[in-house]
Each structure stands twice: as C-alpha cells, then as structure tokens.
Write a protein that holds these residues in place. Structure first.
Motif, PDB file in Angstrom:
ATOM      1  N   ALA A  18     -37.556  15.111  64.723  1.00 16.82           N
ATOM      2  CA  ALA A  18     -36.878  13.902  64.234  1.00 16.82           C
ATOM      3  C   ALA A  18     -36.447  13.017  65.396  1.00 16.82           C
ATOM      4  O   ALA A  18     -36.637  11.790  65.359  1.00 16.82           O
ATOM      5  CB  ALA A  18     -35.667  14.286  63.382  1.00 16.82           C
ATOM      6  N   GLY A  19     -35.895  13.624  66.437  1.00 15.21           N
ATOM      7  CA  GLY A  19     -35.465  12.864  67.603  1.00 15.21           C
ATOM      8  C   GLY A  19     -36.627  12.159  68.290  1.00 15.21           C
ATOM      9  O   GLY A  19     -36.525  10.989  68.678  1.00 15.21           O
ATOM     10  N   THR A  21     -39.470  11.314  66.900  1.00 17.04           N
ATOM     11  CA  THR A  21     -39.962  10.274  65.993  1.00 17.04           C
ATOM     12  C   THR A  21     -39.124   9.015  66.116  1.00 17.04           C
ATOM     13  O   THR A  21     -39.663   7.902  66.235  1.00 17.04           O
ATOM     14  CB  THR A  21     -39.965  10.796  64.542  1.00 17.04           C
ATOM     15  N   VAL A  22     -37.809   9.160  66.088  1.00 15.58           N
ATOM     16  CA  VAL A  22     -36.908   8.004  66.217  1.00 15.58           C
ATOM     17  C   VAL A  22     -37.079   7.355  67.593  1.00 15.58           C
ATOM     18  O   VAL A  22     -37.168   6.125  67.705  1.00 15.58           O
ATOM     19  CB  VAL A  22     -35.439   8.423  65.978  1.00 15.58           C
ATOM     20  N   HIS A  25     -40.378   5.443  67.778  1.00 14.47           N
ATOM     21  CA  HIS A  25     -40.331   4.294  66.871  1.00 14.47           C
ATOM     22  C   HIS A  25     -39.558   3.144  67.519  1.00 14.47           C
ATOM     23  O   HIS A  25     -39.989   1.991  67.483  1.00 14.47           O
ATOM     24  CB  HIS A  25     -39.690   4.696  65.539  1.00 14.47           C
ATOM     25  N   ARG A  26     -38.439   3.456  68.136  1.00 15.08           N
ATOM     26  CA  ARG A  26     -37.589   2.415  68.730  1.00 15.08           C
ATOM     27  C   ARG A  26     -38.113   1.925  70.078  1.00 15.08           C
ATOM     28  O   ARG A  26     -38.137   0.732  70.342  1.00 15.08           O
ATOM     29  CB  ARG A  26     -36.162   2.914  68.881  1.00 15.08           C
ATOM     30  N   TRP A  32     -43.242   4.500  61.712  1.00 20.87           N
ATOM     31  CA  TRP A  32     -42.635   5.823  61.574  1.00 20.87           C
ATOM     32  C   TRP A  32     -43.710   6.910  61.542  1.00 20.87           C
ATOM     33  O   TRP A  32     -43.552   7.967  62.153  1.00 20.87           O
ATOM     34  CB  TRP A  32     -41.777   5.894  60.309  1.00 20.87           C
ATOM     35  N   SER A  35     -45.189   7.366  65.024  1.00 22.61           N
ATOM     36  CA  SER A  35     -44.194   8.018  65.878  1.00 22.61           C
ATOM     37  C   SER A  35     -44.107   9.511  65.570  1.00 22.61           C
ATOM     38  O   SER A  35     -44.065  10.347  66.485  1.00 22.61           O
ATOM     39  CB  SER A  35     -42.819   7.371  65.692  1.00 22.61           C
ATOM     40  N   TYR A  36     -44.099   9.835  64.298  1.00 19.98           N
ATOM     41  CA  TYR A  36     -44.068  11.239  63.875  1.00 19.98           C
ATOM     42  C   TYR A  36     -45.343  11.951  64.337  1.00 19.98           C
ATOM     43  O   TYR A  36     -45.297  13.050  64.893  1.00 19.98           O
ATOM     44  CB  TYR A  36     -43.912  11.331  62.357  1.00 19.98           C
ATOM     45  N   THR A  39     -45.328  12.549  68.023  1.00 21.20           N
ATOM     46  CA  THR A  39     -44.351  13.596  68.334  1.00 21.20           C
ATOM     47  C   THR A  39     -44.930  14.981  68.093  1.00 21.20           C
ATOM     48  O   THR A  39     -44.865  15.860  68.960  1.00 21.20           O
ATOM     49  CB  THR A  39     -43.073  13.403  67.491  1.00 21.20           C
TER      50      THR A  39
END
Length: 124
Positions: A18-19, A21-22, A25-26, A32, A35-36, A39
């Motif tokens: 999750a970290g 991915t975020v 993304h940013r 999303w 990014s996932y 990751t």
C-alpha cells in the motif's frame, strides 16, 4: 503464536504494498493500477521494465523500497514456506501413526501391496 506471526508478516506485506502504491502514484503521477503493478513487480523481483521511475525522488524511493520491501517479502515467503513444510510433516506423522496402528488380534505381518511375488522354495 504462529498465527500471530503470520498475521503480522501479512500485515507488514500489505502495508509495504500500500505504501509503495501511494508513493509511486504521488511521486511519479502513475495511475493507481500502474502504481500497484509496479510495486508488486518490483517487490517480487520480477521487474518487467514496462514502468520505470523518471523522477529523482522516484528513483531514490524505489531503491529504498527495494531494500526495505524485499527483506519483508523474503521473510514472508520463507515463513509461509516453513508453515507449509510443518503442516506437511504433521500430516505425514499422522499418516504414519494411523498406518502403524494395527488391530491387537493381528498376529502376522500384513503383506505389502508392492512386494514382488516370489515363488516358494521348491516351486518352479
């Protein structure tokens, strides 16, 4: 205790995914899903190469992510593998104990199904 350890590792693994991915993304501005995907592919060391961080922060973050995440990922895989092996050993021990239990009235050894047929002495 074994269950708590597995849940902790799973939670850490989910948190790192999750970290990551975020973060991607940013920092990289990817969707999303991209990014996932990046990751998980990076964490699992597959590395398709379809997505590559373009920003300096993304490149630095990726190296930190690999060092931290790979350790957690490797420990999680090792622990789940050890759990599977332990379950297999327990099942094998159960089978051996069950197969080794014979009725007290049995006086002679049962014949094994895979014993080759051998002629009696004197028979041809």
């Amino acid at each position: 205790m074994r269950g708590a350890k597995a849940l902790t590792l799973l939670a850490m693994l989910l948190l790192i995914i999750a970290g990551g991915t975020v973060f991607f993304h940013r920092v990289e501005g990817w969707s999303w899903l991209d990014s996932y995907f990046f990751t998980v592919v990076t964490l699992s060391t597959v590395g398709y190469g379809e997505l590559v961080p373009a920003t300096p922060m993304g490149k630095i973050g990726t190296t930190v992510f690999i060092l931290v995440g790979l350790g957690i990922f490797a420990v999680a895989i090792q622990q789940f593998g050890a759990f599977a092996v332990k379950k297999r050993e327990e099942h094998t021990e159960w089978l051996i104990a069950r197969l080794g239990h014979r009725h007290p009235n049995d006086q002679e050894e049962p014949e094994a199904a895979n014993d080759p047929d051998t002629p009696e002495s004197g028979e041809r």
